[in-house]
Scaffold this motif. Structure first.
Motif, PDB file in Angstrom:
ATOM      1  N   GLN A   1     -19.183   6.073  22.434  1.00 48.74           N
ATOM      2  CA  GLN A   1     -17.854   6.189  23.032  1.00 48.74           C
ATOM      3  C   GLN A   1     -16.764   6.295  21.954  1.00 48.74           C
ATOM      4  OE1 GLN A   1     -17.579   6.155  26.476  1.00 48.74           O
ATOM      5  NE2 GLN A   1     -19.814   5.997  26.545  1.00 48.74           N
ATOM      6  N   GLN A   2     -16.967   5.543  20.841  1.00 50.66           N
ATOM      7  CA  GLN A   2     -15.948   5.455  19.799  1.00 50.66           C
ATOM      8  C   GLN A   2     -16.632   5.407  18.436  1.00 50.66           C
ATOM      9  OE1 GLN A   2     -12.813   5.282  21.072  1.00 50.66           O
ATOM     10  NE2 GLN A   2     -13.257   4.591  23.158  1.00 50.66           N
ATOM     11  N   ILE A   3     -15.891   5.777  17.398  1.00 48.49           N
ATOM     12  CA  ILE A   3     -16.360   5.586  16.027  1.00 48.49           C
ATOM     13  C   ILE A   3     -15.249   4.930  15.221  1.00 48.49           C
ATOM     14  CG2 ILE A   3     -15.696   7.926  15.276  1.00 48.49           C
ATOM     15  CD1 ILE A   3     -18.190   7.853  13.429  1.00 48.49           C
ATOM     16  N   VAL A   4     -15.611   3.914  14.432  1.00 49.31           N
ATOM     17  CA  VAL A   4     -14.651   3.181  13.599  1.00 49.31           C
ATOM     18  C   VAL A   4     -15.073   3.309  12.141  1.00 49.31           C
ATOM     19  CG1 VAL A   4     -13.720   0.903  13.018  1.00 49.31           C
ATOM     20  CG2 VAL A   4     -14.034   1.549  15.418  1.00 49.31           C
ATOM     21  N   PHE A   5     -14.166   3.811  11.319  1.00 47.15           N
ATOM     22  CA  PHE A   5     -14.428   3.929   9.885  1.00 47.15           C
ATOM     23  C   PHE A   5     -13.840   2.713   9.168  1.00 47.15           C
ATOM     24  CE2 PHE A   5     -14.670   8.396  11.236  1.00 47.15           C
ATOM     25  CZ  PHE A   5     -15.892   8.752  10.658  1.00 47.15           C
ATOM     26  N   ALA A   6     -14.724   1.927   8.573  1.00 47.82           N
ATOM     27  CA  ALA A   6     -14.322   0.711   7.850  1.00 47.82           C
ATOM     28  C   ALA A   6     -14.936   0.774   6.449  1.00 47.82           C
ATOM     29  CB  ALA A   6     -14.790  -0.530   8.607  1.00 47.82           C
ATOM     30  N   GLU A   7     -14.552   1.794   5.699  1.00 50.80           N
ATOM     31  CA  GLU A   7     -15.274   2.162   4.477  1.00 50.80           C
ATOM     32  C   GLU A   7     -14.655   1.663   3.187  1.00 50.80           C
ATOM     33  OE1 GLU A   7     -16.259   6.688   5.406  1.00 50.80           O
ATOM     34  OE2 GLU A   7     -14.254   6.046   6.010  1.00 50.80           O
TER      35      GLU A   7
ATOM     36  N   ARG B   1     -10.543  -2.573  -4.766  1.00 57.63           N
ATOM     37  CA  ARG B   1      -9.959  -3.115  -3.533  1.00 57.63           C
ATOM     38  C   ARG B   1      -9.240  -1.985  -2.795  1.00 57.63           C
ATOM     39  NH1 ARG B   1      -7.546  -6.008  -7.675  1.00 57.63           N
ATOM     40  NH2 ARG B   1      -8.340  -8.110  -8.095  1.00 57.63           N
ATOM     41  N   PRO B   2      -9.398  -1.923  -1.476  1.00 53.87           N
ATOM     42  CA  PRO B   2      -8.647  -0.918  -0.706  1.00 53.87           C
ATOM     43  C   PRO B   2      -7.222  -1.411  -0.458  1.00 53.87           C
ATOM     44  CG  PRO B   2     -10.118  -2.152   0.745  1.00 53.87           C
ATOM     45  CD  PRO B   2     -10.333  -2.692  -0.638  1.00 53.87           C
ATOM     46  N   THR B   3      -6.309  -1.026  -1.333  1.00 53.61           N
ATOM     47  CA  THR B   3      -4.931  -1.521  -1.250  1.00 53.61           C
ATOM     48  C   THR B   3      -3.974  -0.449  -0.747  1.00 53.61           C
ATOM     49  OG1 THR B   3      -4.685  -0.997  -3.603  1.00 53.61           O
ATOM     50  CG2 THR B   3      -5.221  -3.274  -3.047  1.00 53.61           C
ATOM     51  N   VAL B   4      -2.870  -0.896  -0.185  1.00 50.87           N
ATOM     52  CA  VAL B   4      -1.846  -0.016   0.389  1.00 50.87           C
ATOM     53  C   VAL B   4      -0.498  -0.435  -0.199  1.00 50.87           C
ATOM     54  CG1 VAL B   4      -0.836   0.849   2.544  1.00 50.87           C
ATOM     55  CG2 VAL B   4      -3.214   0.071   2.508  1.00 50.87           C
ATOM     56  N   LYS B   5       0.393   0.519  -0.375  1.00 52.70           N
ATOM     57  CA  LYS B   5       1.643   0.236  -1.092  1.00 52.70           C
ATOM     58  C   LYS B   5       2.475  -0.859  -0.418  1.00 52.70           C
ATOM     59  CE  LYS B   5       4.058   4.168   1.039  1.00 52.70           C
ATOM     60  NZ  LYS B   5       4.710   5.475   0.785  1.00 52.70           N
ATOM     61  N   ASP B   6       2.414  -0.951   0.913  1.00 53.20           N
ATOM     62  CA  ASP B   6       3.209  -1.990   1.581  1.00 53.20           C
ATOM     63  C   ASP B   6       2.398  -3.266   1.856  1.00 53.20           C
ATOM     64  OD1 ASP B   6       1.579  -1.225   3.675  1.00 53.20           O
ATOM     65  OD2 ASP B   6       3.202  -0.652   5.028  1.00 53.20           O
TER      66      ASP B   6
ATOM     67  N   HIS C   1      -7.004   8.275  15.241  1.00 50.04           N
ATOM     68  CA  HIS C   1      -6.676   9.613  14.749  1.00 50.04           C
ATOM     69  C   HIS C   1      -5.723  10.311  15.724  1.00 50.04           C
ATOM     70  CE1 HIS C   1      -7.344  13.798  13.474  1.00 50.04           C
ATOM     71  NE2 HIS C   1      -7.708  13.285  12.314  1.00 50.04           N
ATOM     72  N   HIS C   2      -4.768  11.043  15.198  1.00 44.89           N
ATOM     73  CA  HIS C   2      -3.741  11.645  16.075  1.00 44.89           C
ATOM     74  C   HIS C   2      -4.311  12.741  16.973  1.00 44.89           C
ATOM     75  CE1 HIS C   2      -3.473  14.982  13.148  1.00 44.89           C
ATOM     76  NE2 HIS C   2      -3.566  14.036  12.244  1.00 44.89           N
ATOM     77  N   ASP C   3      -5.396  13.415  16.559  1.00 43.97           N
ATOM     78  CA  ASP C   3      -5.991  14.467  17.393  1.00 43.97           C
ATOM     79  C   ASP C   3      -7.252  14.024  18.132  1.00 43.97           C
ATOM     80  OD1 ASP C   3      -4.077  16.402  16.727  1.00 43.97           O
ATOM     81  OD2 ASP C   3      -5.149  16.904  14.875  1.00 43.97           O
ATOM     82  N   HIS C   4      -7.952  13.063  17.575  1.00 42.22           N
ATOM     83  CA  HIS C   4      -9.216  12.588  18.164  1.00 42.22           C
ATOM     84  C   HIS C   4      -9.054  11.105  18.517  1.00 42.22           C
ATOM     85  CE1 HIS C   4     -10.936  16.324  16.713  1.00 42.22           C
ATOM     86  NE2 HIS C   4     -10.479  16.047  15.506  1.00 42.22           N
ATOM     87  N   LYS C   5      -8.775  10.824  19.779  1.00 39.85           N
ATOM     88  CA  LYS C   5      -8.399   9.471  20.190  1.00 39.85           C
ATOM     89  C   LYS C   5      -9.556   8.483  20.153  1.00 39.85           C
ATOM     90  CE  LYS C   5      -4.254  10.880  20.751  1.00 39.85           C
ATOM     91  NZ  LYS C   5      -3.332  10.672  19.618  1.00 39.85           N
ATOM     92  N   ASN C   6     -10.787   8.978  19.954  1.00 39.17           N
ATOM     93  CA  ASN C   6     -11.927   8.054  19.855  1.00 39.17           C
ATOM     94  C   ASN C   6     -12.454   7.945  18.421  1.00 39.17           C
ATOM     95  OD1 ASN C   6     -12.891  10.655  19.876  1.00 39.17           O
ATOM     96  ND2 ASN C   6     -14.181  10.411  21.699  1.00 39.17           N
ATOM     97  N   ILE C   7     -11.651   8.345  17.441  1.00 40.87           N
ATOM     98  CA  ILE C   7     -11.960   8.172  16.024  1.00 40.87           C
ATOM     99  C   ILE C   7     -10.900   7.243  15.425  1.00 40.87           C
ATOM    100  CG2 ILE C   7     -12.176   9.326  13.786  1.00 40.87           C
ATOM    101  CD1 ILE C   7     -13.165  11.797  15.201  1.00 40.87           C
ATOM    102  N   HIS C   8     -11.370   6.148  14.828  1.00 40.61           N
ATOM    103  CA  HIS C   8     -10.448   5.076  14.433  1.00 40.61           C
ATOM    104  C   HIS C   8     -10.696   4.643  12.986  1.00 40.61           C
ATOM    105  CE1 HIS C   8     -10.070   4.788  18.824  1.00 40.61           C
ATOM    106  NE2 HIS C   8     -11.396   4.725  18.838  1.00 40.61           N
ATOM    107  N   VAL C   9      -9.695   3.958  12.428  1.00 36.28           N
ATOM    108  CA  VAL C   9      -9.803   3.453  11.058  1.00 36.28           C
ATOM    109  C   VAL C   9      -9.466   1.966  11.015  1.00 36.28           C
ATOM    110  CG1 VAL C   9      -7.401   4.057  10.452  1.00 36.28           C
ATOM    111  CG2 VAL C   9      -9.148   3.897   8.646  1.00 36.28           C
ATOM    112  N   LEU C  10     -10.206   1.239  10.164  1.00 38.90           N
ATOM    113  CA  LEU C  10      -9.973  -0.189   9.923  1.00 38.90           C
ATOM    114  C   LEU C  10     -10.139  -0.382   8.414  1.00 38.90           C
ATOM    115  CD1 LEU C  10      -9.604  -3.095  11.039  1.00 38.90           C
ATOM    116  CD2 LEU C  10     -12.090  -3.186  11.331  1.00 38.90           C
ATOM    117  N   ASN C  11      -9.019  -0.442   7.699  1.00 37.21           N
ATOM    118  CA  ASN C  11      -9.091  -0.354   6.251  1.00 37.21           C
ATOM    119  C   ASN C  11      -7.869  -1.012   5.620  1.00 37.21           C
ATOM    120  OD1 ASN C  11      -9.708   0.618   3.547  1.00 37.21           O
ATOM    121  ND2 ASN C  11     -10.883   2.250   4.525  1.00 37.21           N
ATOM    122  N   GLY C  12      -7.794  -0.910   4.299  1.00 37.33           N
ATOM    123  CA  GLY C  12      -6.609  -1.361   3.574  1.00 37.33           C
ATOM    124  C   GLY C  12      -6.413  -2.863   3.566  1.00 37.33           C
ATOM    125  N   LEU C  13      -7.511  -3.618   3.511  1.00 36.76           N
ATOM    126  CA  LEU C  13      -7.398  -5.080   3.580  1.00 36.76           C
ATOM    127  C   LEU C  13      -6.887  -5.695   2.285  1.00 36.76           C
ATOM    128  CD1 LEU C  13     -10.658  -5.987   5.528  1.00 36.76           C
ATOM    129  CD2 LEU C  13      -8.431  -5.318   6.415  1.00 36.76           C
ATOM    130  N   GLY C  14      -6.948  -4.942   1.186  1.00 39.29           N
ATOM    131  CA  GLY C  14      -6.370  -5.417  -0.068  1.00 39.29           C
ATOM    132  C   GLY C  14      -7.042  -6.646  -0.624  1.00 39.29           C
TER     133      GLY C  14
END
Length: 349
Positions: free
Chosen positions: A186-192, A287-292, A300-313
């Motif tokens: 149903q869904q895919i989550v990228f936590a890479e 470490r997966p870091t983000v500027k803020d 994803h803006h075009d694929h509503k069943n593709i998701h991301v879980l990242n940037g935990l720093g």
């Protein structure tokens, strides 16, 4: 064709937290992980509710603790392992001025649960701390090495882990399903973690990546059962071993330990630890870091069943369960994500 509710790509702290969130809601899943990312594995595993440079509370810390600690306790129970070691942190003061700043901060309502307002005197001959310490409460260490190893083993025994490189090119998304090789989900989550830089669905997001290096030191005369924070952290691991870290390198994107980082950590350690020190291990990861300094969570803006879980720093132990729950509730209950972590903050219309 194998049918599951979710495909999860990545089995670091973020992936494990999302697996646990799915298990709690009786959702089926399959995990792809080829061990290519090392940030969770080399993390010292510290969880700390106070930013010790400025004596301010960690973002959303009360909510994060409320979600994270029960999640790790459940993993301990279900897998019959020990991973959570509550430990107080003693922040070494460099001056009377720092003591006064500590007193002021400890009076603030947001910090009263986490900071002991009295100065702790140093009674250890192997630590140089003439101005004493400030004591942080509700802190500890998560043994990320044991967690990752045992959780992967658990998934493998359940037939839920596929240890091969994920091929983005064969992902097919329709309105109701994700198809990947012989899997329908149903869904895919990228936590890479930092591997997201190669992910064509999310590689435009501003994931910077910060290399961190950690030493394991044998210090038989130190004999402490608490974490010391000065210019570096010293975290007891048992049997006179201590994790010492960490460095921050924004240019080098390799997982190779460096002589320069080792020398930097040792130099800083010796400014306040006077006992003999023997280095027995040295590891590095990105470490997966983000500027803020906030996670990257969303769809994803075009694929509503593709998701991301990242940037935990640098605070993944605390943030991962909170971010995982936020993403799950967004997908399954259509609840709005916390604006601070929503990837929409970086996507221009």
């Amino acid at each position: 064709m194998r049918n599951v509710d979710y495909i999860i790509v990545g089995c670091g702290l973020a992936g494990i937290a999302f697996c646990e969130t799915l298990r709690a809601h009786n959702k089926s899943f399959l995990v792809y992980d080829n061990n290519s990312q090392q940030s969770s594995l080399v993390a010292a595993g510290l969880y700390n509710p106070v930013i010790l440079k400025r004596f301010t509370p960690v973002w959303q810390v009360k909510t994060q603790l409320k979600i994270a600690l029960p999640l790790y306790a459940k993993i301990e129970q279900d897998l019959n392992i020990k991973i959570d070691y509550p430990l107080r942190i003693l922040r070494r003061f460099a001056s009377v001025q720092e003591q006064n700043l500590w007193f002021t901060a400890a009076d603030k309502p947001a910090l009263q649960d986490f900071m002991n307002p009295t100065v702790i005197s140093n009674v250890n001959d192997n630590i140089d701390a003439p101005f004493g310490f400030g004591e942080v409460l509700q802190a500890g260490r998560l043994d990320t090495e044991v967690l990752l190893k045992e959780y992967r083993l658990y998934l493998s025994k359940q037939g839920l882990l596929i240890t091969q490189k994920f091929n983005y090119d064969v992902v097919r998304s329709t309105d109701h399903h994700i198809y990947y090789e012989n899997i329908q989900a149903q869904q895919i989550v990228f936590a890479e973690g930092f591997g997201m830089k190669q992910n064509p669905f999310f590689n435009t997001l501003p994931l910077n990546g910060t290399k961190g290096e950690v030493l394991t030191a044998y210090i038989p005369n130190l004999k402490i059962d608490f974490i010391v924070k000065s210019s570096v952290f010293v975290i007891p691991l048992g049997e006179d071993l201590y994790a010492v870290g960490s460095t921050y390198n924004w240019q080098d994107k390799t997982n190779h330990p460096t002589k320069e980082a080792k020398e930097e950590l040792l130099r800083k350690l010796k400014t306040f630890i006077t006992a003999d020190i023997q280095i027995v291990d040295h590891v590095a990861g990105i470490r997966p870091t983000v500027k803020d300094r906030r996670p990257l969570v969303g769809s994803h803006h075009d694929h509503k069943n593709i998701h991301v879980l990242n940037g935990l720093g640098t605070r993944g132990v605390l943030i991962a369960p909170y971010a995982a729950e936020q993403l799950y509730r967004s997908i399954e209950l259509n609840e709005p994500l916390d604006e601070d972590i929503n990837i929409q903050r970086f996507i221009k219309d």
